[in-house]
Design a protein around this motif. Structure first.
Motif, PDB file in Angstrom:
ATOM      1  N   GLU A 230       0.854  -1.191   0.000  1.00 51.96           N
ATOM      2  CA  GLU A 230       0.000   0.000   0.000  1.00 51.96           C
ATOM      3  C   GLU A 230       0.887   1.236   0.000  1.00 51.96           C
ATOM      4  O   GLU A 230       1.955   1.252   0.622  1.00 51.96           O
ATOM      5  CB  GLU A 230      -0.915   0.015   1.226  1.00 51.96           C
ATOM      6  N   CYS A 232       0.879   5.461   0.594  1.00 55.23           N
ATOM      7  CA  CYS A 232       0.170   6.615   1.139  1.00 55.23           C
ATOM      8  C   CYS A 232       1.150   7.779   1.248  1.00 55.23           C
ATOM      9  O   CYS A 232       2.073   7.753   2.067  1.00 55.23           O
ATOM     10  CB  CYS A 232      -0.442   6.294   2.495  1.00 55.23           C
ATOM     11  N   LYS A 233       0.968   8.783   0.381  1.00 52.26           N
ATOM     12  CA  LYS A 233       1.817   9.970   0.377  1.00 52.26           C
ATOM     13  C   LYS A 233       3.279   9.575   0.199  1.00 52.26           C
ATOM     14  O   LYS A 233       3.672   9.085  -0.841  1.00 52.26           O
ATOM     15  CB  LYS A 233       1.576  10.790   1.647  1.00 52.26           C
ATOM     16  N   THR A 235       4.982   7.256   1.856  1.00 50.55           N
ATOM     17  CA  THR A 235       5.251   6.003   2.556  1.00 50.55           C
ATOM     18  C   THR A 235       4.807   4.807   1.721  1.00 50.55           C
ATOM     19  O   THR A 235       3.762   4.837   1.094  1.00 50.55           O
ATOM     20  CB  THR A 235       4.518   5.974   3.917  1.00 50.55           C
ATOM     21  N   ILE A 269      -4.462   2.005   4.857  1.00 47.53           N
ATOM     22  CA  ILE A 269      -3.938   3.178   5.569  1.00 47.53           C
ATOM     23  C   ILE A 269      -5.014   4.246   5.661  1.00 47.53           C
ATOM     24  O   ILE A 269      -5.643   4.598   4.664  1.00 47.53           O
ATOM     25  CB  ILE A 269      -2.698   3.747   4.863  1.00 47.53           C
ATOM     26  N   ASP A 270      -5.220   4.746   6.883  1.00 51.65           N
ATOM     27  CA  ASP A 270      -6.085   5.907   7.114  1.00 51.65           C
ATOM     28  C   ASP A 270      -5.178   7.132   7.159  1.00 51.65           C
ATOM     29  O   ASP A 270      -4.549   7.419   8.176  1.00 51.65           O
ATOM     30  CB  ASP A 270      -6.853   5.741   8.428  1.00 51.65           C
ATOM     31  N   SER A 271      -5.095   7.849   6.045  1.00 52.36           N
ATOM     32  CA  SER A 271      -4.152   8.963   5.959  1.00 52.36           C
ATOM     33  C   SER A 271      -4.547  10.126   6.858  1.00 52.36           C
ATOM     34  O   SER A 271      -3.691  10.896   7.288  1.00 52.36           O
ATOM     35  CB  SER A 271      -4.050   9.435   4.501  1.00 52.36           C
ATOM     36  N   GLY A 274      -3.600   8.902  10.349  1.00 49.83           N
ATOM     37  CA  GLY A 274      -2.240   8.385  10.434  1.00 49.83           C
ATOM     38  C   GLY A 274      -2.192   6.999  11.049  1.00 49.83           C
ATOM     39  O   GLY A 274      -1.336   6.712  11.882  1.00 49.83           O
ATOM     40  N   ILE A 276      -2.346   2.639  10.360  1.00 52.01           N
ATOM     41  CA  ILE A 276      -2.105   1.560   9.406  1.00 52.01           C
ATOM     42  C   ILE A 276      -2.788   0.298   9.933  1.00 52.01           C
ATOM     43  O   ILE A 276      -2.542  -0.126  11.061  1.00 52.01           O
ATOM     44  CB  ILE A 276      -0.599   1.316   9.223  1.00 52.01           C
ATOM     45  N   MET A 291       2.100   5.688  12.179  1.00 57.00           N
ATOM     46  CA  MET A 291       2.910   5.786  10.967  1.00 57.00           C
ATOM     47  C   MET A 291       4.372   5.432  11.199  1.00 57.00           C
ATOM     48  O   MET A 291       5.194   5.537  10.286  1.00 57.00           O
ATOM     49  CB  MET A 291       2.786   7.184  10.364  1.00 57.00           C
TER      50      MET A 291
END
Length: 425
Positions: A230, A232-233, A235, A269-271, A274, A276, A291
Motif C-alpha cells: 500500500e 500513502c503519500k 510512505t 492506511i487511514d491517511s 495516520g 495503518i 505511521m
C-alpha cells in the motif's frame, strides 16, 4: 450532676431543699437555675431566627423553581410549535416533489433523458492493462429503478472510463530483471503513475514507470515472501508473510520494520488519522499501528459465517469511509464490511458470485472490483453487492488462463491488473 436536669426541675429541687441546705449552697443552686433559664431563652431565640431564615430561603428557592419551570414550559411550547411547522413544511415539500415527479414522468424531456442514458450504457468501461480487448457483460437486465439508481450512483458518462487497447506493460515487462516469479499484489503511485508490483517468490517489489519500464526495486533482508503493498503519500508499506516493512517512497530507505509470529495479509492506511491496518489472516485479528509501525490497538473481526472459523482466512483488506472491507477465503461470505471495532456491518459478495478471489480494489464511488482466479474475470459491483457487470479477457494468446493477482485504478480510471500466467504478468 445538676447539668442533667432541666431548669424547672432544678427550681423545684431548690425549693424542696430550702429547709435542709445551708444558705450558701442554696444560693449557688438558685444561680444555676437562673443560668439554665437564660440559656434556654437564648436557644429559643436562635431557633426562631433559624426558622425565619429558613423560610426566607425556601421562599426564594420556590420563586426560582417556579420561574425556571415557567421558562421550560415556554421553551417546550415553542419547540412543539416549531416541530409542527417543520412537519407542515415537510408535507408541503413532499407534495411539491410528488407533483414535480409525476409531471416529469409524463414529459417528453424525461423520455429523452432516459433514452440518452440508455444509449450511453456502454460507456461503463474499465481500461485493462495487460489485455488488448475487454468487454463488460451484464448478468441480468436490471429494472428501471435499479438501473437509474446505479447509473446515478457511479455517475456514468462518456468520459468516466476508457479502454486502452494497447497494454502498457507487456507479458514480461521491459528492462533487465523485469520478469516475475509469482507476482502478488499491486499499488500505484498516483503522482508519477509508477506501478509497484510485489514479486512474491523473488522477495522483491519491482517498480515500473507508466510505460512499463523497470526503474527500481525494493529489497531488504527482512522482505521474505511479500504479499501485499500500500502507498500513502511518502510512505510504502510492504506486508510479508511474517513481517511488515515501511519504506520512504523517494529515498527507498527502510524506515521501520515489525516481525510477527502470525501470518499477515492485507494492509490499509487511514491517511487522515495516520493509522495503518494490518490483518493476521488465520486468527482474523486486525492490528492498528501509527505511521512508525508502533502498535496502537487491535481487535478481532467477529465472524458469524456458517463455516468453522478455523477454515476461514483473510486475503485482502481495504478502508473506505470508516469501514473495513475484508476479502475472505474458504467462507460462505467472500466480501463483507466491519466497523473499526470489528463488528460486522453488511455482507457484499457470496461464494456463488466469486469462486476464488485474492485481491480487490475500489473506485472513488466505493464501487468494488474483485478478481476471480477460477473464472479469469473481474467482477464489478456496488458496495452493497449489486453486480454492474464483469471484465474478462477476450482474445488472449492461446486462450491461456488469466489469474488476477493484484488490482488498482489510476487517476484516469484505467484498471491495472497483475496476472499470474505461467509466471508472467
Amino acid at each position: 450532676m445538676a447539668s442533667n436536669f432541666s431548669a424547672e426541675e432544678l427550681a423545684q429541687f431548690a425549693h424542696s431543699m430550702e429547709d435542709i441546705l445551708p444558705p450558701s449552697l442554696l444560693q449557688r443552686l438558685e444561680e444555676r437555675v437562673l443560668l439554665a433559664k437564660e440559656d434556654i431563652k437564648k436557644k429559643k431565640e436562635m431557633i426562631r431566627v433559624g426558622i425565619s431564615e429558613m423560610r426566607e430561603i425556601l421562599d426564594k428557592k420556590e420563586t426560582e423553581l417556579l420561574s425556571y419551570l415557567d421558562s421550560i414550559s415556554d421553551k417546550m411550547d415553542q419547540t412543539v410549535t416549531d416541530t409542527k411547522e417543520n412537519i407542515r413544511l415537510v408535507e408541503v415539500g413532499k407534495r411539491e416533489m410528488s407533483t414535480k415527479f409525476e409531471t416529469a414522468e409524463k414529459s417528453k424531456e424525461t423520455n429523452s433523458i432516459f433514452h440518452l442514458i440508455e444509449s450511453n450504457l456502454n460507456s461503463l468501461k474499465y481500461s485493462l492493462l495487460m489485455l488488448p480487448e475487454v468487454h463488460i457483460s451484464w448478468n441480468e437486465e436490471p429494472d428501471f429503478e435499479t438501473f437509474i439508481r446505479q447509473l446515478c450512483k457511479i455517475e456514468i458518462n462518456q468520459h468516466a472510463y476508457t479502454f486502452r487497447n494497447s497494454p502498457i506493460l507487456s507479458a514480461q515487462g521491459k528492462g533487465d530483471g523485469a520478469t516475475f516469479n509469482y507476482p502478488m499484489g499491486l499499488a500505484l503511485r498516483k503522482e508519477t503513475g509508477e506501478m509497484y508490483i510485489v514479486d512474491h517468490l523473488s522477495d522483491q517489489v519491482k517498480i515500473f514507470n507508466r510505460h512499463g519500464e523497470l526503474v527500481n526495486k525494493l529489497e531488504d533482508v527482512d522482505m521474505k515472501m511479500p504479499c501485499s503493498i500500500e502507498i500513502c503519500k511518502n510512505t510504502v508499506i510492504v506486508i510479508c508473510d511474517n513481517s511488515a516493512i515501511q519504506f520512504d517512497i523517494d529515498s527507498m530507505e527502510k524506515l521501520h520494520c515489525i516481525n510477527s509470529t502470525q501470518s499477515l495479509r492485507g494492509v490499509a492506511i487511514d491517511s487522515l488519522k495516520g493509522e495503518i491496518f494490518i490483518c493476521e489472516r488465520y486468527v482474523i485479528r486486525m492490528n492498528v499501528y501509527d505511521m512508525k509501525l508502533e502498535l496502537i490497538r487491535n481487535f478481532n473481526l467477529e465472524i458469524d459465517f456458517s463455516m468453522e472459523a478455523d477454515a476461514i482466512r483473510v486475503r485482502d483488506i481495504k478502508l473506505m469511509t470508516k469501514e473495513l472491507y475484508v476479502l475472505f477465503a474458504e467462507a460462505s461470505v467472500v466480501l463483507r464490511t466491519f466497523n473499526l471495532k470489528g463488528v460486522p456491518l453488511r455482507s457484499i459478495l457470496y461464494k456463488d458470485q466469486i469462486q476464488e478471489a485474492y485481491f480487490f480494489t475500489m473506485d472513488s464511488w466505493s464501487n468494488i472490483l474483485v478478481g476471480d482466479n477460477r473464472t479469469g474475470s473481474v467482477l464489478v459491483c456496488t458496495n452493497d453487492g449489486f453486480e454492474l457487470g464483469e471484465i474478462e479477457p477476450n482474445n488472449l494468446k492461446e486462450k491461456a488462463k488469466w489469474l488476477p493477482q493484484g488490482l488498482a485504478l489510476d487517476t484516469d480510471f484505467n484498471l491495472v491488473v497483475v496476472s499470474d500466467n505461467e509466471n508472467n504478468s
